[in-house]
Design a protein around this motif. Structure first.
Motif, mmCIF file in Angstrom:
data_model
loop_
_atom_site.group_PDB
_atom_site.id
_atom_site.type_symbol
_atom_site.label_atom_id
_atom_site.label_comp_id
_atom_site.label_asym_id
_atom_site.label_seq_id
_atom_site.Cartn_x
_atom_site.Cartn_y
_atom_site.Cartn_z
ATOM 1 N N SER A 206 0.811 -1.217 0.000
ATOM 2 C CA SER A 206 0.000 0.000 0.000
ATOM 3 C C SER A 206 0.850 1.276 0.000
ATOM 4 O O SER A 206 0.318 2.367 -0.216
ATOM 5 N N PHE A 207 2.163 1.151 0.240
ATOM 6 C CA PHE A 207 3.024 2.335 0.218
ATOM 7 C C PHE A 207 3.260 2.845 -1.201
ATOM 8 O O PHE A 207 3.691 3.985 -1.402
ATOM 9 N N LEU A 208 2.975 2.017 -2.213
ATOM 10 C CA LEU A 208 3.148 2.444 -3.590
ATOM 11 C C LEU A 208 2.110 3.505 -3.944
ATOM 12 O O LEU A 208 1.019 3.537 -3.377
ATOM 13 N N PRO A 209 2.417 4.396 -4.885
ATOM 14 C CA PRO A 209 1.428 5.385 -5.313
ATOM 15 C C PRO A 209 0.146 4.723 -5.809
ATOM 16 O O PRO A 209 0.168 3.582 -6.285
ATOM 17 N N HIS A 210 -0.967 5.456 -5.712
ATOM 18 C CA HIS A 210 -2.252 4.859 -6.038
ATOM 19 C C HIS A 210 -2.339 4.437 -7.502
ATOM 20 O O HIS A 210 -3.127 3.554 -7.847
ATOM 21 N N ASN A 211 -1.559 5.066 -8.363
ATOM 22 C CA ASN A 211 -1.609 4.699 -9.780
ATOM 23 C C ASN A 211 -0.296 4.074 -10.254
ATOM 24 O O ASN A 211 0.062 4.171 -11.428
ATOM 25 N N ALA A 212 0.425 3.436 -9.350
ATOM 26 C CA ALA A 212 1.673 2.754 -9.727
ATOM 27 C C ALA A 212 1.357 1.541 -10.591
ATOM 28 O O ALA A 212 0.575 0.668 -10.195
ATOM 29 N N ARG A 213 1.970 1.475 -11.738
ATOM 30 C CA ARG A 213 1.783 0.347 -12.651
ATOM 31 C C ARG A 213 3.097 -0.434 -12.699
ATOM 32 O O ARG A 213 4.097 0.054 -13.250
ATOM 33 N N ILE A 214 3.092 -1.603 -12.119
ATOM 34 C CA ILE A 214 4.301 -2.434 -12.118
ATOM 35 C C ILE A 214 4.561 -2.930 -13.529
ATOM 36 O O ILE A 214 3.670 -3.460 -14.188
ATOM 37 N N LYS A 215 5.797 -2.761 -13.977
ATOM 38 C CA LYS A 215 6.163 -3.127 -15.339
ATOM 39 C C LYS A 215 6.980 -4.407 -15.418
ATOM 40 O O LYS A 215 6.912 -5.131 -16.408
ATOM 41 N N ALA A 216 7.790 -4.663 -14.385
ATOM 42 C CA ALA A 216 8.653 -5.847 -14.422
ATOM 43 C C ALA A 216 9.141 -6.141 -13.016
ATOM 44 O O ALA A 216 9.182 -5.260 -12.151
ATOM 45 N N SER A 217 9.503 -7.391 -12.774
ATOM 46 C CA SER A 217 10.035 -7.797 -11.471
ATOM 47 C C SER A 217 11.190 -8.756 -11.679
ATOM 48 O O SER A 217 11.337 -9.368 -12.736
ATOM 49 N N SER A 218 12.003 -8.886 -10.636
ATOM 50 C CA SER A 218 13.110 -9.830 -10.670
ATOM 51 C C SER A 218 13.044 -10.694 -9.416
ATOM 52 O O SER A 218 12.394 -10.335 -8.438
ATOM 53 N N GLU A 219 13.734 -11.816 -9.451
ATOM 54 C CA GLU A 219 13.786 -12.688 -8.280
ATOM 55 C C GLU A 219 14.883 -12.253 -7.324
ATOM 56 O O GLU A 219 15.259 -13.001 -6.430
ATOM 57 N N HIS A 220 15.391 -11.040 -7.517
ATOM 58 C CA HIS A 220 16.366 -10.463 -6.596
ATOM 59 C C HIS A 220 15.728 -9.356 -5.767
ATOM 60 O O HIS A 220 16.427 -8.570 -5.135
ATOM 61 N N GLY A 221 14.403 -9.267 -5.792
ATOM 62 C CA GLY A 221 13.688 -8.321 -4.944
ATOM 63 C C GLY A 221 13.443 -6.963 -5.558
ATOM 64 O O GLY A 221 12.874 -6.083 -4.917
ATOM 65 N N ILE A 222 13.883 -6.746 -6.807
ATOM 66 C CA ILE A 222 13.783 -5.434 -7.446
ATOM 67 C C ILE A 222 12.642 -5.436 -8.457
ATOM 68 O O ILE A 222 12.520 -6.379 -9.255
ATOM 69 N N VAL A 223 11.803 -4.398 -8.433
ATOM 70 C CA VAL A 223 10.755 -4.239 -9.436
ATOM 71 C C VAL A 223 10.904 -2.882 -10.107
ATOM 72 O O VAL A 223 11.562 -1.977 -9.593
ATOM 73 N N VAL A 224 10.293 -2.752 -11.265
ATOM 74 C CA VAL A 224 10.206 -1.483 -11.985
ATOM 75 C C VAL A 224 8.742 -1.090 -12.021
ATOM 76 O O VAL A 224 7.884 -1.909 -12.352
ATOM 77 N N PHE A 225 8.446 0.160 -11.649
ATOM 78 C CA PHE A 225 7.066 0.623 -11.791
ATOM 79 C C PHE A 225 7.032 2.007 -12.410
ATOM 80 O O PHE A 225 8.014 2.749 -12.404
ATOM 81 N N GLU A 226 5.879 2.342 -12.970
ATOM 82 C CA GLU A 226 5.653 3.622 -13.625
ATOM 83 C C GLU A 226 4.490 4.322 -12.934
ATOM 84 O O GLU A 226 3.527 3.680 -12.531
ATOM 85 N N THR A 227 4.584 5.621 -12.788
ATOM 86 C CA THR A 227 3.496 6.376 -12.163
ATOM 87 C C THR A 227 3.506 7.807 -12.684
ATOM 88 O O THR A 227 4.527 8.320 -13.124
ATOM 89 N N SER A 228 2.352 8.429 -12.621
ATOM 90 C CA SER A 228 2.234 9.853 -12.972
ATOM 91 C C SER A 228 1.849 10.671 -11.752
ATOM 92 O O SER A 228 1.305 11.766 -11.867
#
Length: 342
Positions: free
Chosen positions: A82-104
């Motif tokens: 829930s700490f992510l922005p309300h319009n965060a769109r996750i784009k990719a994830s890794s099995e090393h704990g890192i994700v990429v997200f996009e937001t406006s």
């Protein structure tokens, strides 16, 4: 050297390693690699080292809001997103704990659009913006080194002329941008040209052994070598896809796999070996024993093949087209996302 050690001693050694070391040790020998992916060791390792694993489920509720929720695997802790922005769109994830997200969400996160984040520790770091005026088609992140952290992000987007023509030859064209954490910048490659009316399929790309893979609609496989940054295409193990009800790339014990369901209801699991040669490792029929079916379900669920809510305890999936799924695994150790301080 490790062949002189019995399995119990090997397990004790592996249980006392960190997640980063465990991944590194899996590459040292076939014995350690096989043990690394054994369900018994994985469950013990998660408990002893406080590892979280599961699937991130992103829901689009037909508004500007995106709901991100974590569905933990058996024995894993739950993490609150829930700490992510309300319009965060996750784009990719890794099995090393890192994700990429996009937001406006400019109020909370400034003018940047793309971010890397370690969800387990709630660390967020802004990335330089790629060419966001072009519609994103696929994003993948691949970790090349964990200490110091080094990763690359690949973003495919459609140019303003999606189908191009040169010398009477039609092809499907994608813009390709690559972010390198070492240079902290995006680099635009030449157009990625695929055969006419051929596209990457859903779901998300698979990363394995330094490469990113995507299944194409013509049943071939698109490969991006993250070290050389070269694209190539090779054949899937199924030449005629008409005899199969379902096909999908999977990750099987750290390697690229291919799962396909025949029209008779049975399943085939293939694994990619050296020289891009496929090996069929299992065929599961409707009359398989309980253990074989359980193994198939484990492979099935861990590779995001989700059809209804039975896979998750906390998330009920009613329409798979409204959801995106991302495999996630992480420890709770803070990470320098720039890779400079480790």
């Amino acid at each position: 050297m490790d062949s002189k050690l019995n399995n119990d001693l090997k397990i004790k050694i592996l249980l006392r390693t960190s997640l980063k070391t465990l991944d590194a040790m899996s590459c040292t020998s076939k014995e350690f690699e096989k043990l690394t992916y054994h369900p018994h060791l994985i469950n013990l390792f998660k408990k002893r080292n406080d590892i979280v694993s599961g699937i991130i489920v992103e829901t689009n509720n037909k508004s500007e809001n995106y709901i991100n929720e974590f569905a933990p695997s058996s024995g894993s802790k739950y993490i609150d997103l829930s700490f992510l922005p309300h319009n965060a769109r996750i784009k990719a994830s890794s099995e090393h704990g890192i994700v990429v997200f996009e937001t406006s969400d400019s109020k909370s996160y400034g003018l940047n659009s793309y971010y890397v984040c370690k969800l387990a520790t709630k660390q967020v770091l802004a990335l330089p913006n790629p060419k966001t005026k072009y519609l994103t088609q696929k994003v993948a992140i691949i970790v090349l080194n964990s200490n110091p952290l080094h990763y690359k992000i690949v973003r495919l987007s459609r140019p303003v002329y999606p189908i191009s023509q040169t010398q009477d030859k039609l092809y499907t064209a994608y813009r390709c941008e690559i972010f390198n954490s070492r240079t902290w910048s995006w680099k635009l490659q030449n157009l990625l040209k695929l055969p006419f009316r051929v596209f990457p399929t859903y779901p998300q790309p698979i990363t394995a052994r330094g490469s990113i893979y995507m299944l194409l609609t013509n049943n071939n496989i698109l490969k991006f070598d993250a070290y050389s940054e070269i694209w190539s295409i090779f054949l899937s193990p199924v030449s005629d896809h008409r005899g199969y009800e379902f096909r999908q790339l999977v990750k099987y014990e750290g390697r690229l796999g291919f799962g396909c369901k025949r029209l008779d209801g049975s399943w085939e699991i293939w694994v990619l070996g050296i020289n891009e040669l496929w090996k069929k490792i299992n065929v599961f029929g409707e009359d398989e024993d309980v253990n074989a079916r359980k193994r198939l379900n484990e492979v099935h669920s861990s590779t995001i093949l989700v059809y209804n809510g039975s896979t998750f305890d906390k998330v009920v999936v009613t329409d798979i087209r409204s959801y995106k799924f991302f495999v996630y695994r992480s420890d709770f150790e803070p990470t320098d996302l720039t890779g400079k301080l480790e």
